[in-house]
Design an enzyme around this catalytic site. Structure first.
Site, PDB file in Angstrom:
ATOM      1  N   TYR A 271       0.742  -1.339   0.023  1.00 37.83           N
ATOM      2  CA  TYR A 271      -0.165  -0.087  -0.051  1.00 37.83           C
ATOM      3  C   TYR A 271       0.821   1.119  -0.055  1.00 37.83           C
ATOM      4  O   TYR A 271       0.469   2.228   0.035  1.00 37.83           O
ATOM      5  CB  TYR A 271      -1.025   0.033   1.358  1.00 37.83           C
ATOM      6  CG  TYR A 271      -0.561  -0.389   2.624  1.00 37.83           C
ATOM      7  CD1 TYR A 271       0.510   1.067   3.291  1.00 37.83           C
ATOM      8  CD2 TYR A 271      -0.512  -1.617   3.033  1.00 37.83           C
ATOM      9  CE1 TYR A 271       0.771   0.357   4.545  1.00 37.83           C
ATOM     10  CE2 TYR A 271       0.070  -1.955   4.655  1.00 37.83           C
ATOM     11  CZ  TYR A 271       0.708  -0.740   5.255  1.00 37.83           C
ATOM     12  OH  TYR A 271       1.024  -0.904   6.257  1.00 37.83           O
ATOM     13  N   LYS A 272       2.219   1.317  -0.086  1.00 38.96           N
ATOM     14  CA  LYS A 272       2.940   2.434  -0.069  1.00 38.96           C
ATOM     15  C   LYS A 272       3.323   2.622  -1.454  1.00 38.96           C
ATOM     16  O   LYS A 272       2.694   3.068  -2.286  1.00 38.96           O
ATOM     17  CB  LYS A 272       4.280   1.902   0.763  1.00 38.96           C
ATOM     18  CG  LYS A 272       3.786   1.983   2.422  1.00 38.96           C
ATOM     19  CD  LYS A 272       4.888   1.309   3.281  1.00 38.96           C
ATOM     20  CE  LYS A 272       4.192   1.381   4.719  1.00 38.96           C
ATOM     21  NZ  LYS A 272       5.154   0.795   5.662  1.00 38.96           N
TER      22      LYS A 272
HETATM   23  C1  LIG Z   1       4.630   0.338   6.867  1.00 36.81           C
HETATM   24  C2  LIG Z   1       5.676  -0.702   7.482  1.00 36.81           C
HETATM   25  C3  LIG Z   1       5.116  -2.015   8.157  1.00 36.81           C
HETATM   26  C4  LIG Z   1       3.633  -2.051   8.178  1.00 36.81           C
HETATM   27  O1  LIG Z   1       3.250  -3.274   8.439  1.00 36.81           O
HETATM   28  P1  LIG Z   1       1.830  -3.820   8.385  1.00 36.81           P
HETATM   29  O2  LIG Z   1       1.694  -5.221   9.030  1.00 36.81           O
HETATM   30  O3  LIG Z   1       1.337  -3.732   6.935  1.00 36.81           O
HETATM   31  O4  LIG Z   1       1.116  -2.737   9.233  1.00 36.81           O
HETATM   32  C5  LIG Z   1       6.030  -2.956   8.220  1.00 36.81           C
HETATM   33  N1  LIG Z   1       7.402  -2.620   8.199  1.00 36.81           N
HETATM   34  C6  LIG Z   1       7.818  -1.391   7.733  1.00 36.81           C
HETATM   35  C7  LIG Z   1       9.288  -1.262   7.631  1.00 36.81           C
HETATM   36  C8  LIG Z   1       6.955  -0.551   7.294  1.00 36.81           C
HETATM   37  O5  LIG Z   1       7.288   0.513   6.863  1.00 36.81           O
END
Ligand SMILES: *Cc1c(COP(=O)(O)O)cnc(C)c1O
Length: 431
Positions: free
Chosen positions: A237-238
């Site tokens: 989602y990024k």
């Molecule tokens: C955004 C991010 C996550 C997010 O994890 P979710 O389980 O999708 O909430 C995990 N690790 C890093 C390094 C991130 O930047």
């Protein structure tokens, strides 16, 4: 590179940008809203709306349960094969499933189980908190099962708050280390580890590596096979623009797949889920890291988004990203460092991801002023990371040089005119 502080330069760079047309493929409704948070939640591709309408109305509405055999059942691996092209992996080494945190849990546990005589997980102080919590939780769980032989988490320090030194990684490794797990591009400072060198170091002591690619995938070229990475996870989602909470991916190198076993034995991880056997036999391939029925609509939304990045090409995106973050840093040096900001990001682009962190004691209120200033002021959406980081994400697929110029100009005005003083220190939910 040296940039002038003239807006005409930003406009000229936009005109020369060979990826400029890709911006039109995204929904952008407000030209005076500058979005520099694509590293937290990517923009909506126009194609996604049509694609999802068909998925809902035709596939779900008309095809009903038959949709699974129309190909939906293989979406996690078919989509995984596409993401594999962005990370330098084989098509059968990547699976889309669950959240990044859940995938980290599965792969960490699998790695520890594979090296049962070792008791240490090594990470660094730049890792994402969720990753560190998952390690702590696994250590807690295994400690309950076997209190006499506890696991430990060791964190590599940073001496400058921006980088992690190779020597410190080397020092942390020993023959008690089962797993070295790092976030490839740090979520605050954007420091980027040298994956090939670090992996080699871990292999020298017999440890496995697990890379979190959440801030790398879609932003920097990755060559997991070439760099010998063992395991990886990452968000969609990024920079991949898959939509809020879209499922994550995991990577397990081919030769490890039959040796590693997930801690969660769901029916989709079984060799033949539809035989409904009473005892679990794991699938022989990457599917053994599946759990249960996936959140299909969220997963479908990733498909058109990944296509756009593949079309643009990750190498071209990286060239533009470096040019844009360098431009941003130069404007910050000229305008913002004199106003009390410090740069929280490496100046060397070869060890920098695609965002820039600017630090200021009033970062929170400056961030609030950027987001909430009433028209006709331009509004800017960066994000705030405690205690004092304003994080400006460059998503080269749609960010323009003009965006960067206007955003930094706005930061300058907010600080020079002390506009941030009109905003509260009170923290709101999601920053
Ligand atoms: C955004 C991010 C996550 C997010 O994890 P979710 O389980 O999708 O909430 C995990 N690790 C890093 C390094 C991130 O930047």
């Amino acid at each position: 590179m040296s940039f002038s502080t003239d807006f005409a330069l930003a406009q000229k760079l936009d005109e020369q940008d060979e990826l400029a047309a890709f911006r039109k493929r995204f929904v952008i409704t407000d030209p005076d809203l500058i979005y520099l948070d694509g590293n937290s939640l990517g923009r909506l591709p126009k194609a996604t709306a049509d694609y999802m309408q068909r998925a809902i109305e035709h596939d779900w509405g008309e095809r009903l349960i038959r949709l699974w055999n129309d190909g939906w059942v293989n979406t996690p691996t078919v989509l995984g094969a596409k993401i594999a092209r962005l990370i330098g992996a084989q098509p059968d080494e990547v699976l889309v499933s669950e959240a990044t945190s859940t995938n980290l849990f599965k792969l960490t546990f699998a790695a520890l189980r594979n090296l049962p005589d070792r008791r240490t997980i090594v990470s660094d102080v730049f890792n994402f908190p969720s990753d560190l919590y998952i390690f702590q939780g696994i250590i807690d769980m295994l400690g309950m099962v076997c209190p006499s032989s506890p696991y430990q988490l060791q964190l590599i320090p940073s001496h400058d708050g921006i980088t992690i030194s190779f020597e410190d990684i080397e020092q942390a490794l020993s023959d008690d280390v089962a797993l070295l797990s790092l976030t490839h591009v740090a979520f605050k400072s954007a420091f980027m580890h040298n994956m090939a060198r670090v992996t080699d170091l871990a292999h020298q002591v017999g440890a496995l590596t697990l890379w979190d690619l959440s801030h790398s995938v879609g932003a920097v070229p990755l060559h997991l096979n070439e760099w010998n990475a063992d395991l990886a996870i990452g968000c969609t989602y990024k920079y991949l623009n898959g939509g809020p909470g879209s499922p994550a991916f995991l990577y397990v190198r081919k030769d490890l797949q039959s040796r590693l076993i997930s801690p969660i034995w769901g029916w989709f991880a079984a060799q033949s889920p539809f035989e409904f056997e009473l005892n679990f036999t794991p699938a022989q391939d990457i599917s053994r890291f599946r759990i249960g029925t996936p959140p299909m609509l969220s997963m479908k939304a990733i498909e058109p988004a990944v296509e756009i990045l593949l079309e643009a090409g990750i190498d071209r995106l990286r060239v533009k990203s470096i040019q844009q973050t360098s431009y941003l840093i130069e404007l910050a040096a000229k305008w913002l460092l004199p106003l009390g900001f410090t740069l929280g990001t490496p100046t060397d682009p070869t060890i920098r991801g695609s965002h820039v962190s600017l630090r200021h004691p009033e970062a929170y209120r400056i961030n609030q002023a950027l987001i909430n200033s009433p028209a006709p002021a331009v509004r800017v959406i960066p994000d705030f990371r405690a205690p004092d980081h304003i994080r400006l994400g460059v998503a080269p697929i749609y960010t323009t040089f003009s965006d960067i110029y206007r955003a930094l100009d706005r930061v300058r005005i907010i600080v020079e005119k002390r506009i941030f003083e009109e905003y509260s220190h009170q923290r709101i939910g999601v920053t």
